[in-house]
Design an enzyme around this catalytic site. Sequence first.
Site, PDB file in Angstrom:
ATOM      1  N   LYS A 158      24.523  62.294  91.936  1.00  0.00           N
ATOM      2  CA  LYS A 158      23.816  63.517  91.462  1.00  0.00           C
ATOM      3  C   LYS A 158      23.757  64.177  92.992  1.00  0.00           C
ATOM      4  CE  LYS A 158      19.873  65.656  89.975  1.00  0.00           C
ATOM      5  NZ  LYS A 158      18.295  65.488  89.859  1.00  0.00           N
TER       6      LYS A 158
ATOM      7  N   GLY B 296       9.674  69.383  89.252  1.00  0.00           N
ATOM      8  CA  GLY B 296       8.166  68.951  89.054  1.00  0.00           C
ATOM      9  C   GLY B 296       7.339  69.966  88.760  1.00  0.00           C
TER      10      GLY B 296
ATOM     11  N   ALA C  43      15.518  69.769  85.998  1.00  0.00           N
ATOM     12  CA  ALA C  43      14.032  70.227  86.550  1.00  0.00           C
ATOM     13  C   ALA C  43      13.480  71.179  85.803  1.00  0.00           C
ATOM     14  CB  ALA C  43      14.453  70.791  87.783  1.00  0.00           C
ATOM     15  N   GLY C  44      12.272  71.167  85.721  1.00  0.00           N
ATOM     16  CA  GLY C  44      11.270  71.964  85.014  1.00  0.00           C
ATOM     17  C   GLY C  44      10.817  71.737  83.738  1.00  0.00           C
TER      18      GLY C  44
ATOM     19  N   ALA D 108      12.261  63.842  84.356  1.00  0.00           N
ATOM     20  CA  ALA D 108      11.822  62.999  85.313  1.00  0.00           C
ATOM     21  C   ALA D 108      10.145  62.988  85.250  1.00  0.00           C
ATOM     22  CB  ALA D 108      12.372  63.032  86.830  1.00  0.00           C
ATOM     23  N   SER D 109       9.559  63.877  86.198  1.00  0.00           N
ATOM     24  CA  SER D 109       8.144  64.042  86.086  1.00  0.00           C
ATOM     25  C   SER D 109       7.617  64.166  84.851  1.00  0.00           C
ATOM     26  CB  SER D 109       7.754  65.185  87.089  1.00  0.00           C
ATOM     27  OG  SER D 109       8.474  65.124  88.215  1.00  0.00           O
TER      28      SER D 109
END
Lengths: 69, 277
Positions: free
Chosen positions: B111, B172, B198-199, B220-221
């Site tokens: 990635k 994040g 992301a986001g 993720a986050s």
Amino acid sequence: MTVTVNGEATELAEDATVEHVLARHLGPGRAGSGVAVALNGEVVSRTEWSARRLRHHDRLEVLAARGGG
Amino acid sequence: MTGSRCSPQGEGADIDDPLVIAGVSYSSRLIMGTGGAPNLDALEKALVASGAELATVALRRVSPAARGSVLDVLERTGCRLLPNTAGCFTARDAVTTAQLAREAFSTDWIKLEVIADEHTLLPEAVELLDAAEKLVDDGFSVLAYTNDDPVLALRLEAVGCAAVMPLGSPIGSGMGILNPFNLSLIVDRLSVPVILDAGVGTASDAAIAMELGCDAVLAASAVTRAREPATMAEAVRKAVEAGRLARRAGRIPRRLYAEPSTTFEDLPDLKSGPQQD
């Protein structure tokens, strides 16, 4: 001689190899898969670890997996 | 039965809708990031709840005192490992990091992340494209984290990336999908898988990404930093599944005016009083 291992100055014997550093840094049996080594910004492949001699002022990075996105 | 493959809308499509990246099939369309979890136990529970079959890891200096490894967690949960180049600012660093990851994990999947600065973590377009091209030439299957820019996404596909991973909003930030129009353009114009990266802040963001036509979502986050990571992992998994189904079902168009779902024909005459001659 002095070699910088993961940012820390480390005193090593004159004939030290990458493998010596890994054994010292990781402990016995841990220098297997999941570890990668960069010497002065270049990849040192697993097959070269035992033969690759280090030099004074070399910069060695010993890397492993960490949680990340 | 002819035995031929069903059309996407056809019978049996529900159980035969794999995500295919670089020739590898996954039944889950949720990819998990492993950063940000309070501990490895919480991460493991979240991974199990997510149903993910692919999870990203970063490469960092070893700490000799570390107990347990994210690799053990991935092995126990059966997740395939996808190393990333998080923290790289230049093509050179990203290429070297990818080569180190190949050495460490015996995978040529990467990635690719090349960021411009540590405050926005936005992709550095020029370095990203340069790194992508070099890594493809070096035999890597590159999944490229990129801006929500349809032009750059096409360029990444053209140099041979296995998947393109546009951001919804900064890493994040949890701000969801800020430019759904750009994301739709990317989905419409690319042939390789498009993975929202992301986001994502909560489950509905993942559903919207899939409804817009993304092939998968990376979270993720949103999961690892939720108050209850495993519960959020389950929520995002269900959102990804729901969004995928909604996309395949074909949504109704948006209209300015109402469109009655019940016909006006045969409406009863309910005026008061008897029939007048």
